[in-house]
Write a protein that holds these residues in place. Structure first.
Motif, mmCIF file in Angstrom:
data_model
loop_
_atom_site.group_PDB
_atom_site.id
_atom_site.type_symbol
_atom_site.label_atom_id
_atom_site.label_comp_id
_atom_site.label_asym_id
_atom_site.label_seq_id
_atom_site.Cartn_x
_atom_site.Cartn_y
_atom_site.Cartn_z
ATOM 1 N N PHE A 115 0.889 -1.173 0.000
ATOM 2 C CA PHE A 115 0.000 0.000 0.000
ATOM 3 C C PHE A 115 0.924 1.220 0.000
ATOM 4 O O PHE A 115 1.715 1.407 0.916
ATOM 5 C CB PHE A 115 -0.850 -0.018 1.278
ATOM 6 N N LYS A 116 0.769 2.083 -1.026
ATOM 7 C CA LYS A 116 1.760 3.158 -1.157
ATOM 8 C C LYS A 116 1.251 4.545 -0.823
ATOM 9 O O LYS A 116 2.003 5.375 -0.318
ATOM 10 C CB LYS A 116 2.332 3.144 -2.567
ATOM 11 N N GLN A 117 -0.001 4.802 -1.135
ATOM 12 C CA GLN A 117 -0.536 6.150 -0.893
ATOM 13 C C GLN A 117 -2.052 6.077 -1.055
ATOM 14 O O GLN A 117 -2.541 5.519 -2.040
ATOM 15 C CB GLN A 117 0.108 7.127 -1.904
ATOM 16 N N PHE A 118 -2.780 6.655 -0.086
ATOM 17 C CA PHE A 118 -4.245 6.587 -0.126
ATOM 18 C C PHE A 118 -4.830 7.542 -1.167
ATOM 19 O O PHE A 118 -5.857 7.263 -1.784
ATOM 20 C CB PHE A 118 -4.814 6.901 1.262
ATOM 21 N N ASP A 119 -4.175 8.681 -1.345
ATOM 22 C CA ASP A 119 -4.661 9.700 -2.295
ATOM 23 C C ASP A 119 -4.297 9.250 -3.721
ATOM 24 O O ASP A 119 -3.118 9.151 -4.069
ATOM 25 C CB ASP A 119 -3.987 11.037 -1.944
ATOM 26 N N SER A 120 -5.321 8.987 -4.535
ATOM 27 C CA SER A 120 -5.050 8.379 -5.845
ATOM 28 C C SER A 120 -4.249 9.307 -6.775
ATOM 29 O O SER A 120 -3.423 8.838 -7.558
ATOM 30 C CB SER A 120 -6.362 7.981 -6.521
ATOM 31 N N ARG A 121 -4.505 10.603 -6.663
ATOM 32 C CA ARG A 121 -3.768 11.549 -7.527
ATOM 33 C C ARG A 121 -2.270 11.483 -7.195
ATOM 34 O O ARG A 121 -1.417 11.392 -8.073
ATOM 35 C CB ARG A 121 -4.331 12.961 -7.325
ATOM 36 N N LYS A 122 -1.967 11.492 -5.883
ATOM 37 C CA LYS A 122 -0.553 11.399 -5.467
ATOM 38 C C LYS A 122 0.017 10.032 -5.840
ATOM 39 O O LYS A 122 1.175 9.912 -6.240
ATOM 40 C CB LYS A 122 -0.439 11.582 -3.943
ATOM 41 N N HIS A 123 -0.804 9.003 -5.689
ATOM 42 C CA HIS A 123 -0.366 7.650 -6.023
ATOM 43 C C HIS A 123 0.085 7.603 -7.486
ATOM 44 O O HIS A 123 1.115 7.018 -7.825
ATOM 45 C CB HIS A 123 -1.526 6.670 -5.782
ATOM 46 N N LYS A 124 -0.686 8.284 -8.331
ATOM 47 C CA LYS A 124 -0.332 8.295 -9.757
ATOM 48 C C LYS A 124 0.986 9.040 -9.996
ATOM 49 O O LYS A 124 1.816 8.598 -10.787
ATOM 50 C CB LYS A 124 -1.471 8.934 -10.563
#
Ligand code: SF4
Ligand code: SF4
Length: 302
Positions: free
Chosen positions: A185-194
């Motif tokens: 699990f890397k980042q909950f915020d999908s925009r930041k994840h991208k």
């Protein structure tokens, strides 16, 4: 016959799962995490890696290559253009310093199983088994399912380490044959994840929730703690909040940022995106245990 591209086989591993394990690293991943410690795992096809510390910049490989696939980069050295390279091996065999290496070797299912079973006596004495890692091993889910079933029949166990970015049907296919899943699990915020990995996290969260509902084996969630990417308060608290909503996650593990992959970036002629960011010691993350307790969670720091 199902095949896969393996870029490393590590024997006698004891870090994750039970007993002595053989870890099969499979090539190919949809994600391009900025901190990825195995950049050689990302492309599905095989490629040539320059071992920068062994190379003496003699230029012999460039002369040998008939495809003109090797170019000199003033920062990294004699790098291979994988679009031109035919993997003929001439430069690998012609380098007196052994400074060139092919990353990736094709195995069919029988060959891979035979390779794995060389370590059978260690599985037997320790209660161990195999770990599929990557890259993203779920690309090869049919092969994993088949090998895991054969391991079970022999009394050994199978673990899969995944970034979660795969069709849900892939998880459905392995849910009864694989004993452990370690899910990143890397980042909950999908925009930041991208921004950080190249893809949004919708599918990853969907699959994790599906596993929580449908998987009966051991499910661990791992959080690579990367300052500047997901180490801020919001990211951590969003993660903990999300974890409280999931059932059947049996372990939450934080992995401190490290810099072990840097020379491999150089050897592929690629920039290391994390710059000079210093590695983190385990002890520096002990504060997260207290933060997790506020949510009623227990975590491990590995
Ligand atoms: S990779 Fe080998 S052959 Fe090529 S420049 Fe380095 S030492 Fe020379
Ligand atoms: S493997 Fe063959 S084609 Fe590829 S860089 Fe080496 S010599 Fe050139």
């Amino acid at each position: 016959m199902r095949t896969c591209n393996v870029f490393n086989i590590e024997r006698f591993a004891t870090e994750d799962g039970h007993g002595i394990r053989t870890v099969i690293f499979l090539k190919g991943c949809h994600l391009k995490c900025k901190w990825c410690a195995n950049p050689e795992s990302q492309k599905q096809q095989s490629e040539i890696l320059l071992k920068v510390n062994a190379c003496i910049s003699c230029g012999r490989c460039q002369t040998i290559c008939r495809e003109k696939a090797i170019f000199f980069d003033s920062e990294y050295g004699y790098i291979t253009d994988s679009k031109k390279c035919t993997l003929c091996m001439d430069c690998v065999e012609g380098c007196y310093r052994n400074a060139r290496e092919v990353i990736g070797k094709k195995y069919d299912e029988t060959e891979l199983l035979n390779e794995i079973l060389c370590d059978e006596k260690y599985f037997k004495m320790s209660g161990g088994g195999i770990t599929f890692s990557g890259g993203e091993p779920m690309r090869y889910y049919k092969l994993i399912d088949s090998i895991a079933n054969q391991m079970t029949a022999r009394g050994y166990n199978t673990l899969v380490e995944t970034c979660g970015y795969a069709p849900t049907k892939a998880f459905a296919a392995i849910k009864d044959s694989v004993d452990y899943i370690y899910y990143d699990f890397k980042q909950f915020d999908s925009r930041k994840h991208k921004e950080l990995t190249g893809v949004g996290n919708e599918k990853i969260l969907e699959n994790l929730e599906w596993l929580c509902q449908n998987y009966k084996g051991f499910l661990a969630v791992r959080y690579p703690y990367i300052p500047g990417c997901n180490g801020d308060q919001d990211s951590i608290h969003n993660f903990f909040r999300y974890m409280t909503k999931l059932q059947n996650v049996q372990e939450i593990i934080f992995l401190p940022y490290h810099r072990l992959g840097i020379t491999k970036y150089q050897g592929l002629g690629r920039k290391y995106e994390m710059g000079e960011l210093p590695a983190i010691r385990k002890a520096e993350l002990s504060f997260l245990k207290e933060e997790a307790k506020k949510y009623g969670l227990e975590i491990k720091i590995q």
